[in-house]
Design an enzyme around this catalytic site. Structure first.
Site, PDB file in Angstrom:
ATOM      1  N   ASP A  59       0.834  -1.111  -0.069  1.00 27.22           N
ATOM      2  CA  ASP A  59       0.245   0.023  -0.102  1.00 27.22           C
ATOM      3  C   ASP A  59       0.761   1.149  -0.039  1.00 27.22           C
ATOM      4  O   ASP A  59       1.613   1.492   1.114  1.00 27.22           O
ATOM      5  CB  ASP A  59      -0.981  -0.001   1.158  1.00 27.22           C
ATOM      6  CG  ASP A  59      -1.892   1.206   1.401  1.00 27.22           C
ATOM      7  OD1 ASP A  59      -1.699   2.203   0.385  1.00 27.22           O
ATOM      8  OD2 ASP A  59      -2.676   1.463   2.199  1.00 27.22           O
ATOM      9  N   VAL A  60       0.933   1.864  -0.986  1.00 27.31           N
ATOM     10  CA  VAL A  60       1.978   3.061  -1.379  1.00 27.31           C
ATOM     11  C   VAL A  60       1.632   4.325  -0.300  1.00 27.31           C
ATOM     12  O   VAL A  60       2.368   5.060  -0.213  1.00 27.31           O
ATOM     13  CB  VAL A  60       2.010   3.522  -2.780  1.00 27.31           C
ATOM     14  CG1 VAL A  60       2.688   2.594  -3.425  1.00 27.31           C
ATOM     15  CG2 VAL A  60       0.762   4.230  -3.216  1.00 27.31           C
ATOM     16  N   ASN A  86       4.507   4.037  -9.810  1.00 27.67           N
ATOM     17  CA  ASN A  86       3.446   4.013 -10.975  1.00 27.67           C
ATOM     18  C   ASN A  86       2.066   4.006 -10.250  1.00 27.67           C
ATOM     19  O   ASN A  86       1.343   4.227 -11.093  1.00 27.67           O
ATOM     20  CB  ASN A  86       3.636   2.909 -11.514  1.00 27.67           C
ATOM     21  CG  ASN A  86       2.754   2.434 -12.639  1.00 27.67           C
ATOM     22  OD1 ASN A  86       2.581   2.996 -13.701  1.00 27.67           O
ATOM     23  ND2 ASN A  86       1.852   1.434 -12.345  1.00 27.67           N
ATOM     24  N   TYR A 151      -7.525  14.586 -10.340  1.00 22.89           N
ATOM     25  CA  TYR A 151      -6.696  13.802 -10.910  1.00 22.89           C
ATOM     26  C   TYR A 151      -5.575  14.763 -11.683  1.00 22.89           C
ATOM     27  O   TYR A 151      -4.126  14.628 -11.572  1.00 22.89           O
ATOM     28  CB  TYR A 151      -7.292  13.169 -12.300  1.00 22.89           C
ATOM     29  CG  TYR A 151      -6.082  11.977 -12.838  1.00 22.89           C
ATOM     30  CD1 TYR A 151      -5.752  10.865 -12.042  1.00 22.89           C
ATOM     31  CD2 TYR A 151      -5.986  12.222 -14.384  1.00 22.89           C
ATOM     32  CE1 TYR A 151      -4.755  10.074 -12.993  1.00 22.89           C
ATOM     33  CE2 TYR A 151      -4.998  11.333 -14.862  1.00 22.89           C
ATOM     34  CZ  TYR A 151      -4.689  10.324 -14.120  1.00 22.89           C
ATOM     35  OH  TYR A 151      -3.702   9.457 -14.965  1.00 22.89           O
ATOM     36  N   LYS A 155      -1.402  15.044 -10.457  1.00 28.26           N
ATOM     37  CA  LYS A 155      -0.437  14.683 -11.555  1.00 28.26           C
ATOM     38  C   LYS A 155       0.398  15.960 -12.164  1.00 28.26           C
ATOM     39  O   LYS A 155       1.549  15.739 -12.313  1.00 28.26           O
ATOM     40  CB  LYS A 155      -1.322  13.973 -12.935  1.00 28.26           C
ATOM     41  CG  LYS A 155      -2.007  12.710 -12.791  1.00 28.26           C
ATOM     42  CD  LYS A 155      -0.827  11.695 -12.396  1.00 28.26           C
ATOM     43  CE  LYS A 155      -1.357  10.323 -12.137  1.00 28.26           C
ATOM     44  NZ  LYS A 155      -0.445   9.292 -11.576  1.00 28.26           N
ATOM     45  N   VAL A 184      -4.163   5.438 -22.015  1.00 32.62           N
ATOM     46  CA  VAL A 184      -3.557   4.215 -22.243  1.00 32.62           C
ATOM     47  C   VAL A 184      -4.623   2.971 -21.856  1.00 32.62           C
ATOM     48  O   VAL A 184      -5.307   3.152 -21.000  1.00 32.62           O
ATOM     49  CB  VAL A 184      -2.276   3.896 -21.411  1.00 32.62           C
ATOM     50  CG1 VAL A 184      -1.611   2.460 -21.464  1.00 32.62           C
ATOM     51  CG2 VAL A 184      -1.116   5.216 -21.707  1.00 32.62           C
ATOM     52  N   THR A 186      -5.784   0.690 -20.103  1.00 30.57           N
ATOM     53  CA  THR A 186      -5.621   0.221 -18.714  1.00 30.57           C
ATOM     54  C   THR A 186      -6.890   0.137 -17.926  1.00 30.57           C
ATOM     55  O   THR A 186      -7.985   0.877 -18.201  1.00 30.57           O
ATOM     56  CB  THR A 186      -4.633   0.989 -17.694  1.00 30.57           C
ATOM     57  OG1 THR A 186      -5.252   2.339 -17.504  1.00 30.57           O
ATOM     58  CG2 THR A 186      -3.430   1.246 -18.597  1.00 30.57           C
TER      59      THR A 186
END
Length: 279
Positions: A59-60, A86, A151, A155, A184, A186
């Site tokens: 868990d980052v 990432n 977001y 970013k 992308v 994903t």
């Protein structure tokens, strides 16, 4: 720096760009630790790779856990060559619909998650005299449009962090790359919807409905590391948009307003059609 024989940690490695990075690194001969909050999914990613690859739940948002992950690699290998920060999430929809809990969640993962990776890996890389930090941002970190406000904010922070860190790190032997792709292929394209937001429609509008291939982006990323690039923007149309935004920010903002208005109109039409069908 070729990836062959290097030791790498990838966060958010169970799917999407992270999984593609694990595959590319493994193919290049690196020792990969694929980490993800979904440990079972990370194991599935590693199952198709060579015996050099390992998986771990991470868990980052837990700084101590990120530090322990880096420490474990260093204890095992004597060094950490590549740190891929990432992991990320997205919320899409009109900004007033976002709760403070959603704001806090995206800040915790997208900003603090990267900070935790840098705080754990960068001192080690300075100590050993080499290494490379790769932070996954987005075109949303270079341009701005509504309905993905949280977001965009996170970013942009990742891009700023990366470029600032690079100015310190490169003269001391540590590379820093920030990856800024447009849409992308994903799972993130289909997640994080608030209200009538449809992520796949939103993110693919300026790409003719065709997402960039995650494995291709991973290969692009390894090549960018090899040439010690500062920033990677893909595909070509995204690079052109970035240059346009830099040259004419006011015009780009007006275009963003029209884009968001069009998106909201389409969302309202879909909602009305769904209501009619239900009736």
């Amino acid at each position: 720096m070729s990836a062959a024989g290097k030791y790498a940690v990838v966060t958010g490695g169970a799917s999407g760009i992270g999984a593609a990075l694990c595959r590319a690194l493994d193919l290049a001969g690196a020792h990969v630790l694929c980490t993800d909050i979904d440990g079972a999914a990370a194991e599935r990613t590693v199952a198709s790779l060579s015996r050099r690859a390992r998986a771990a739940r991470l868990d980052v948002t837990d700084a101590a856990a990120v530090q322990q992950t880096v420490d474990d690699v260093v204890a095992r290998a004597g060094r950490l060559d590549l740190m891929f920060n990432n992991a990320g999430i997205v919320w899409g929809g009109d900004t007033e619909l976002l709760t403070l809990a959603q704001w806090n969640a995206i800040i915790d993962v997208n900003i603090r998650g990267v900070v935790h990776g840098v705080a754990a890996a960068y001192p080690q890389m300075l100590h050993q005299g080499h290494g490379h930090i790769v932070n996954t941002a987005s075109m949303a970190g270079l341009t701005a449009a509504g309905q993905v406000t949280s977001y965009v904010a996170t970013k942009h922070a990742v891009v700023g962090l990366s470029m600032a860190l690079r100015s310190e790190a490169v003269p001391r032997g540590v590379g820093v790359l920030v990856v800024c792709p447009a849409a992308v292929e994903t799972p993130i394209l289909d997640k994080g919807a608030v209200g009538g937001f449809v992520g796949r429609d939103y993110f693919l509008q300026n790409q003719g409905g065709r997402p960039y291939d995650a494995d291709r982006l991973a290969r692009d990323t390894l090549r960018a590391i090899d040439r010690n690039a500062a920033i990677l923007v893909k595909p070509r149309v995204a690079h052109a948009q970035w240059l346009f935004a830099r040259a004419a920010p006011a015009l780009m903002n007006r275009m963003a307003m029209r884009f968001v208005s069009g998106q909201r109109s389409r969302q309202a039409q879909r909602s009305a059609a769904g209501t009619a069908d239900a009736g």
